[in-house]
Motif scaffolding. Structure first.
Motif, short mmCIF file in Angstrom:
data_model
loop_
_atom_site.label_atom_id
_atom_site.label_comp_id
_atom_site.label_asym_id
_atom_site.label_seq_id
_atom_site.Cartn_x
_atom_site.Cartn_y
_atom_site.Cartn_z
N LYS A 182 0.84 -1.20 0.00
CA LYS A 182 0.00 0.00 0.00
C LYS A 182 0.88 1.25 0.00
N ASN A 199 0.64 8.14 2.01
CA ASN A 199 0.37 9.50 1.58
C ASN A 199 1.34 10.45 2.27
N LYS A 218 2.84 8.15 -2.26
CA LYS A 218 1.90 8.99 -3.03
C LYS A 218 2.06 10.41 -2.51
N LYS A 229 0.89 13.78 -1.84
CA LYS A 229 -0.38 14.49 -1.81
C LYS A 229 -0.19 15.99 -2.01
N GLN A 276 -8.15 19.16 2.86
CA GLN A 276 -8.62 18.24 1.81
C GLN A 276 -8.22 16.79 2.08
N PHE A 277 -7.26 16.58 2.98
CA PHE A 277 -6.83 15.23 3.32
C PHE A 277 -7.32 14.81 4.70
N ASN A 278 -8.27 15.53 5.24
CA ASN A 278 -8.79 15.23 6.57
C ASN A 278 -9.28 13.78 6.61
N GLY A 279 -8.85 13.06 7.61
CA GLY A 279 -9.27 11.67 7.76
C GLY A 279 -8.31 10.68 7.14
N GLU A 280 -7.37 11.15 6.32
CA GLU A 280 -6.38 10.26 5.73
C GLU A 280 -5.15 10.20 6.63
N ASP A 281 -4.44 9.10 6.56
CA ASP A 281 -3.15 9.02 7.23
C ASP A 281 -2.12 9.72 6.36
N ILE A 282 -1.57 10.81 6.87
CA ILE A 282 -0.59 11.60 6.13
C ILE A 282 0.74 11.55 6.86
N LYS A 318 0.22 11.12 10.71
CA LYS A 318 0.54 9.76 11.13
C LYS A 318 1.97 9.71 11.69
#
Length: 146
Positions: free
Chosen positions: A4, A7, A34, A36, A91-97, A119
């Motif tokens: 996987k 981000n 990836k 972002k 815009q990336f709220n909730g993603e593991d960054i 993260k």
């Protein structure tokens, strides 16, 4: 089996030395990463954003804060940078960054003060055991000093 992708936001002062350009190109070509967003900093973040765009024209590039807004102060008065950096993270709220800082830490400071969560955070910051000549002493890297 492909792993996987993680981000990442890369915070860079690209354009002073070749190291940040290599880092951006390496991250862009890495199947595990990836990108972002790329956020620029240093003494001329607008010029740095143009340089980053020349390397990665399809990337989401944000002009961040300059080093004039020192980590030693809490006052950041660039409404333009604040708005765009906040929108980027929203815009990336909730993603593991994963946040990778290879430049000055002013953008990271601002984001953390705004309550942004990452993260993991990685910074290029120097040595705790040896200086650049190999002597047994700690040395703060430019990104930490500024």
């Amino acid at each position: 089996m492909a792993s996987k992708q993680i981000n990442v936001i890369i915070d860079t002062d690209i354009g002073s030395d070749i190291d940040d350009a290599y880092a951006l190109l390496f991250a862009d070509k890495s199947p595990e990463i990836k990108i972002k967003a790329i956020i620029t900093n240093s003494n001329d973040p607008s010029r740095k954003a143009r340089i980053a765009h020349a390397f990665l024209p399809s990337a989401n590039i944000i002009e961040g804060f300059g080093i004039g807004k020192s980590l030693r102060t809490t006052e950041i008065d660039s409404d333009y940078s604040a708005k765009h950096i906040s929108e980027c993270v929203d815009q990336f709220n909730g993603e593991d960054i994963y946040y990778i800082s290879i430049g000055a830490l002013t953008n990271l400071k601002y984001l953390l003060e705004q309550g942004c969560k990452f993260k993991k955070i990685f910074i290029m910051g120097g040595s705790i055991n040896k200086d650049y000549s190999g002597a047994d002493q700690q040395i703060a890297e430019w990104n930490i000093k500024n």
